[in-house]
Scaffold this active site. Structure first.
Site: not given
Ligand code: AHR
Length: 648
Positions: A55, A258, A389-390
């Site tokens: 990321e 995120c 994503n979460e």
């Molecule tokens: O890995 C860092 C962050 O942790 C990611 O962006 C998110 O998916 C999680 O909260």
């Protein structure tokens, strides 16, 4: 829950020795027994288990893996990225030896509508030197004798103008390299050339001067090391990419995190904005409070996966933005989720299907043709697609996820759709996420957890009891967070112990990736990370060594085994090799007797790698050999991971 350690031995150890914080014993009242029948058929497990998650966080891409050296090359930075930033962040006007000029930002005749801003350098008099300079991302490191590719789009707006002169200079003003380019014409034209510095410097500056009175527009001012990973144009920083390649990841999850669902609906990561010529890409604000150039875009991600032999696992937003969007400004933390309006969802769903065509479609399909135009007519072989994503699992999420899921599975039954079950290993989002997964029969779900080391030791049976008839699991983000989030061997060994458990359960846990991957020293928004770096160096953590030791010795068959310590034994059916991974997370050495039935069918010298505390520096894996023809005694050092490799 399936007990794996002999109950009698466990009971005895509980009586004889006090348990440490990690739940392991410290007694050494005789050797412990590690037993495995090497000739057993074993249980098929996922060969893709060990992968990575990338990321653009902590300047992982811009200022990191993406090899561009110029910060804000396209003059698109703004205060939306970070308070105090603007289109000229990173740039300074140069006026030397009596030269007078100005630099402003304009947008009335851009290079491309996706890239609206550009600098206009006005040279007022014909004396001295006037130009702009850039100091790179937290410094600009260049190496003596290496070749650097400079390029710029330029257009003479007014006046006669003159040739452009490009310099690399040290902070003290010494000239390191010089390049003279033709005078720009009245239309946007790309000018380029090579710079080869005569010294190695970490704080160089790139200077672009215009000779001749007038106004010249400049955009996409770029400097790349020629020696990128695999020699790719618009490529990746070689040392960092190699550190990732050395992990031999079986897959790469990208581009977030995120970053994917974004800080509001207008900040979602839209994959089609990231392909094609870099000057036509729509760069944007990074949720981690900097700017995404998107020079490292979907094509480059797919290409990197191919270069390192990893399967791509792209993640697209599930039609909702991050629940923490705008949290610091207007909304309460966790309540910022917004959904794409339902009447726009068909078009958004089509966009997701288009991504599959971009990756896998024939070169004469609409999106396959765009891939081919970028130099890759063959498909990239996409197998997995993450959706969400979460996310906070709300009715709004569910409605949009369902639409995307149903459309993708109907059009592409060959693609494994990965759903999401929130940011934690339990709780309401986890429960709701699993409810939806069960209802829709989602092929795989993505679990995330960041927990203290003890949590990992305490949960070594988590997946033993998972129902094999339900969705498979991708542990997409996990890390043991030690006190003050330090990157310790203790945390790494908690992860190692957990990985033995994941391998034992890799019939249901089919993918796993530590998170996050990269952190630029002095510029992180999140700690710990697997790999740290500066503009010059790469620094590996204990967790990196653990990931590498597991991934480099992965298998597709799990062999039942017994031990008082966390242990996994896997076979790689291709090579016939068998790998034993043993974790001693206690603070005492542990003598062990290895009962390896069938060892005679292997070479008698087994290779051993041990990660343990070192007297002379940080823990590094050390190699030795073990003679299998002796009665095999092995002492697992205190606080260690041992990998024993048996080869035919
Ligand atoms: O890995 C860092 C962050 O942790 C990611 O962006 C998110 O998916 C999680 O909260």
């Amino acid at each position: 829950m399936t007990p794996r350690y002999p109950l009698l031995l466990l009971a005895l150890l509980t009586i004889l020795a006090p348990a440490t914080a990690s739940g392991q014993t410290t007694a050494d009242d005789g050797p412990g027994v590690v037993s495995v029948d090497l000739g057993q058929e074993g249980k098929p497990i996922s060969a893709d288990l060990h992968g990575i998650f990338f990321e653009d966080l902590n300047f992982a891409a811009d200022g990191g893996l993406y090899a561009e050296l110029v910060e804000n090359r396209s003059f698109e930075f703004s205060s939306a990225d970070r308070r105090g930033w603007d289109a000229l962040t990173g740039w300074k006007l140069v006026e030397r030896d009596g030269g007078r000029g100005e630099v402003v930002v304009e947008a009335n005749q851009p290079l491309h509508s996706n890239n609206p801003h550009y600098a206009v350098l006005g040279v007022v008099n014909g004396e001295g030197e006037v130009g702009v300079e850039n100091g790179g991302y937290h410094g600009l490191a260049v190496t003596e004798g290496d070749a650097y590719d400079f390029s710029v789009f330029a257009r003479q707006v007014a006046g006669a103008g003159g040739p452009l002169v490009v310099l690399l200079e040290s902070a003290a003003g010494d000239e390191l390299a010089r390049l003279e380019l033709a005078a720009p014409s009245g239309a946007w034209t790309k000018l380029s050339g090579e710079l080869a510095p005569n010294a190695t410097v970490d704080d160089a500056r790139l200077v672009v001067l215009s000779r001749g009175v007038g106004r010249v527009a400049l955009d996409m001012i770029s400097l790349f090391p020629r020696d990128t990973f695999h020699g790719r144009k618009n490529g990746l920083r070689k040392d960092l990419a190699q550190a990732i390649a050395d992990l031999e990841p079986k897959f790469v999850r990208f581009p977030g995190g995120c970053l994917v669902h974004g800080d509001g609906l207008d900040n979602m990561y839209r994959w089609q904005d990231t392909i094609g010529p870099v000057h036509e890409r729509r760069s944007q604000r990074n949720i981690w409070r900097y700017h995404q150039s998107l020079g490292l875009g979907y094509f480059e991600y797919f290409q990197f996966c191919e270069d390192i032999g990893a399967k791509p696992v792209p993640v697209v937003p599930a039609g909702v933005c991050c629940q923490n969007a705008g949290a610091s400004v207007t909304r309460k933390w966790g309540q910022g989720q917004r959904g794409i309006p339902l009447d726009e969802m068909p078009a958004y769903t089509e966009e997701v299907l288009d991504l599959i065509e971009f990756a896998n479609g024939p070169a004469d399909s609409r999106w396959g043709a765009k891939r081919a135009a970028m130099g890759h007519p063959e498909p990239f072989g996409l197998e997995y697609l993450g959706v969400g994503n979460e996310d906070h699992i709300t009715p709004e999420f569910e409605e949009r996820f369902r639409q995307i899921h149903d459309a993708v599975t109907a059009a592409h039954p060959e693609i494994v759709v990965i759903g999401t079950v929130g940011p934690a290993p339990d709780g309401p989002d986890y429960e709701e996420g699993w409810r939806i997964a069960n209802q829709l029969k989602v092929a795989m779900v993505d679990e995330h957890y960041y927990r203290p080391p003890n949590w990992f030791h305490d949960n070594l049976q988590r997946y033993d009891s998972y129902d094999r008839a339900r969705s498979a699991v991708y542990l997409g983000e996990y890390a043991a967070h030690d006190d003050r989030r330090r990157r310790t061997l203790r945390a790494a060994l908690a992860e190692a112990a957990y990985l033995t458990h994941l391998e034992r359960n890799a019939d249901i846990v089919r993918l796993a990736s530590y998170a996050p991957l990269l952190g630029k020293i002095g510029h992180t928004q999140w700690d710990p990370n697997l790999i740290y770096f500066t503009n010059r160096e790469v620094r590996l953590t204990p967790s990196y060594h653990v990931q590498r030791m597991f991934s480099n010795t992965s298998g597709d068959i799990y062999l039942a085994c017994e031990s008082e310590l966390p242990l996994s034994v896997v076979r790689d059916s291709g090579s016939g090799q068998v790998f034993l991974k043993l974790v001693n997370a206690t603070d005492a050495d542990r003598r062990l007797s290895l009962e390896l039935a069938g060892w005679e069918t292997f070479a008698s010298a087994a290779r051993v790698k041990t990660l343990a505390p070192a007297a002379d520096g940080p823990p590094l894996p050390r190699e030795s050999t073990l003679d299998l023809s002796d009665a095999i005694d092995y002492t697992a050092p205190a606080s260690s991971l041992t990998v024993i490799e048996l080869s035919r």
